[in-house]
Design a protein around this motif. Sequence first.
Motif, mmCIF file in Angstrom:
data_model
loop_
_atom_site.group_PDB
_atom_site.id
_atom_site.type_symbol
_atom_site.label_atom_id
_atom_site.label_comp_id
_atom_site.label_asym_id
_atom_site.label_seq_id
_atom_site.Cartn_x
_atom_site.Cartn_y
_atom_site.Cartn_z
ATOM 1 N N GLU A 132 0.842 -1.205 0.000
ATOM 2 C CA GLU A 132 0.000 0.000 0.000
ATOM 3 C C GLU A 132 0.874 1.250 0.000
ATOM 4 O OE1 GLU A 132 -3.538 1.968 2.750
ATOM 5 O OE2 GLU A 132 -2.117 0.582 3.671
ATOM 6 N N ASP A 133 1.903 1.281 0.836
ATOM 7 C CA ASP A 133 2.817 2.432 0.911
ATOM 8 C C ASP A 133 3.587 2.630 -0.396
ATOM 9 O OD1 ASP A 133 2.034 2.932 3.502
ATOM 10 O OD2 ASP A 133 3.789 1.979 4.414
ATOM 11 N N LEU A 134 4.105 1.539 -0.962
ATOM 12 C CA LEU A 134 4.852 1.660 -2.216
ATOM 13 C C LEU A 134 3.966 2.126 -3.365
ATOM 14 C CD1 LEU A 134 7.204 -1.448 -2.112
ATOM 15 C CD2 LEU A 134 7.852 0.953 -2.012
ATOM 16 N N MET A 135 2.749 1.631 -3.399
ATOM 17 C CA MET A 135 1.832 2.063 -4.449
ATOM 18 C C MET A 135 1.481 3.541 -4.276
ATOM 19 S SD MET A 135 1.614 -0.553 -6.389
ATOM 20 C CE MET A 135 0.246 -0.213 -7.484
ATOM 21 N N HIS A 163 3.403 5.768 -3.022
ATOM 22 C CA HIS A 163 4.600 6.483 -3.472
ATOM 23 C C HIS A 163 4.607 6.627 -4.993
ATOM 24 C CE1 HIS A 163 8.661 8.008 -3.193
ATOM 25 N NE2 HIS A 163 9.036 7.144 -4.130
ATOM 26 N N ARG A 164 3.997 5.687 -5.681
ATOM 27 C CA ARG A 164 3.890 5.726 -7.147
ATOM 28 C C ARG A 164 2.662 6.510 -7.613
ATOM 29 N NH1 ARG A 164 5.838 0.314 -9.911
ATOM 30 N NH2 ARG A 164 7.698 -0.075 -8.701
ATOM 31 N N GLY A 165 1.899 7.043 -6.659
ATOM 32 C CA GLY A 165 0.735 7.840 -7.000
ATOM 33 C C GLY A 165 -0.562 7.067 -7.109
ATOM 34 N N VAL A 166 -0.557 5.809 -6.671
ATOM 35 C CA VAL A 166 -1.756 4.971 -6.715
ATOM 36 C C VAL A 166 -2.237 4.767 -5.284
ATOM 37 C CG1 VAL A 166 -2.701 2.725 -7.369
ATOM 38 C CG2 VAL A 166 -0.924 3.783 -8.777
ATOM 39 N N ILE A 167 -3.408 5.304 -4.981
ATOM 40 C CA ILE A 167 -3.962 5.178 -3.634
ATOM 41 C C ILE A 167 -4.875 3.950 -3.607
ATOM 42 C CG2 ILE A 167 -5.297 6.316 -1.825
ATOM 43 C CD1 ILE A 167 -2.574 7.664 -2.620
ATOM 44 N N VAL A 168 -4.429 2.950 -2.885
ATOM 45 C CA VAL A 168 -5.160 1.687 -2.767
ATOM 46 C C VAL A 168 -4.981 1.184 -1.345
ATOM 47 C CG1 VAL A 168 -3.200 0.335 -3.630
ATOM 48 C CG2 VAL A 168 -5.495 -0.592 -3.816
ATOM 49 N N SER A 169 -6.023 0.611 -0.762
ATOM 50 C CA SER A 169 -5.943 0.138 0.613
ATOM 51 C C SER A 169 -5.224 -1.210 0.693
ATOM 52 C CB SER A 169 -7.342 0.002 1.221
ATOM 53 O OG SER A 169 -8.007 -1.103 0.671
#
Length: 65
Positions: free
Chosen positions: A36-39, A41-47
């Motif tokens: 979730e944190d890495l995504m 950081h890539r601009g993808v907000i996902v739970s």
Amino acid sequence: MMKKANQYANHRFSPEVIETAVWLYHRFSLSFRGVEDLMAHRGVIVSYETVRRWCMKFGPAINAH
């Protein structure tokens, strides 16, 4: 074998985003929250719960490659 379009139908995110999240989880033995944190950081907000569901559904198919 299911086609990629059918397999990912009715999902909010693109197949590439889902595959990246599942790959990160399995390749680097991360927690769902770590993915979730890495995504994010890539601009993808996902739970993390969504990542968990993706890993349950798509993980076996992605790991088979």
